[in-house]
Scaffold this active site. Structure first.
Site: not given
Length: 303
Positions: A222, A274
């Site tokens: 993006t 994560h």
């Protein structure tokens, strides 16, 4: 000898009689003084023009003349906007999102575009942009670090790795932000990536983009820099495991070989899941993109 004394007191009474008529004029003297008090009711019509609500009535006219408004409007949430909102909230609720940052010296990439931009347009029919360069650099870095290109299949309890890169490129459209997919970007040339991005962007803007065009991406890029953003923490596009945020380029003083020089700099951000991607892998991924973009000729020569 005492009889004549009584007639001497008679005139005293007539002497007091004139005192009474003397008080009579006092009453007519007070009458003119009280006359104005009787005329006070005639003053009430004069107070009528000074009406207090008059300034309040002029307030809307002032607001209207200056263009301000306090009107509220409502519209139904479109199906696309509702779907986008649901996906973004699911990403926040599901992933263990973490963002790491780096910066890129874009001076050489800017010079490359300036040098070959016209020749690129003449040969391939599309302008040479930075998004295609970043797409190539990202695809190569994803092949080096496959965890960022993978995903967690929660239902099966498995990690899925891919040996291909389908890049979701965020594009602004009249109906909202859409993410069409450039498929097999790792095997495409620079001009093929640029042409695919251009075609998908045109479909998004004219409303002809389909669900198939936006399905199946493995990683998202993006670019908030086109709106002036210099930093952000982008949200992962589920079920992907990472998203790269690009930002506006700014000229800044930088130390190059011991000397302070003006360089065209850009901040980049990687938000990653994560649960699957470790901090070492995320930092290595950004450094790989940084090295490729700072020496774009080496990247295009696959060195």
């Amino acid at each position: 000898a005492k009889a004549p004394a009584s007639p001497a007191k008679v005139p005293a009474s007539p002497a007091k009689a004139p005192a009474s008529p003397a008080k009579a004029p006092a009453s007519p003297a007070k009458a003119p003084a009280e006359a104005p008090a009787a005329e006070k009711p005639a003053e009430k019509p004069a107070a009528a023009p000074a009406s207090k609500p008059a300034p309040a009535a002029s307030a809307p006219a002032t607001a209207q003349s200056t263009g301000y408004s306090r009107v509220e409007t409502r519209e139904k949430i479109s199906r696309m906007r509702g779907k986008i909102a649901q996906n973004l909230k699911n990403a926040q609720n599901t992933t263990a999102s973490l963002t790491t940052f780096n910066e890129i010296d874009m001076t050489n990439a800017v010079a490359l575009r300036k040098e070959f931009g016209e020749a690129f347009l003449d040969k391939h029919g599309v302008k040479l942009g930075f998004m295609s360069m970043f797409s190539k650099a990202t695809a190569a870095a994803l092949m080096e670090i496959p965890a960022i290109n993978g995903l967690i299949d929660d239902a099966a309890g498995q990690i899925v790795y891919r040996d291909y890169v389908d890049l979701s490129i965020a594009v602004a459209s009249p109906k909202g932000l859409v993410v069409p997919v450039v498929r097999s970007a790792e095997s495409m040339s620079l001009w093929q990536v640029e042409k695919s991005i251009y075609d998908l962007a045109m479909k998004a803007r004219n409303g002809s983009i389909t669900v198939d065009d936006m399905t199946g991406g493995t990683f998202t890029i993006t670019n908030g820099g086109i709106f002036g953003s210099v930093n952000s923490t982008p949200i992962i596009n589920m079920p992907q495991s990472g998203i790269l945020g690009l930002h506006a380029m700014k000229m800044r003083p930088m130390v190059v070989n011991g000397e302070i020089k003006p360089r065209m700099m850009m901040n980049i951000a990687l938000t990653y899941d994560h649960r699957l991607v470790d901090g070492r892998e995320a930092a290595t991924f950004l450094v790989s993109i940084k090295n490729k973009m700072e020496e774009p000729r080496r990247m295009l020569l696959e060195l």
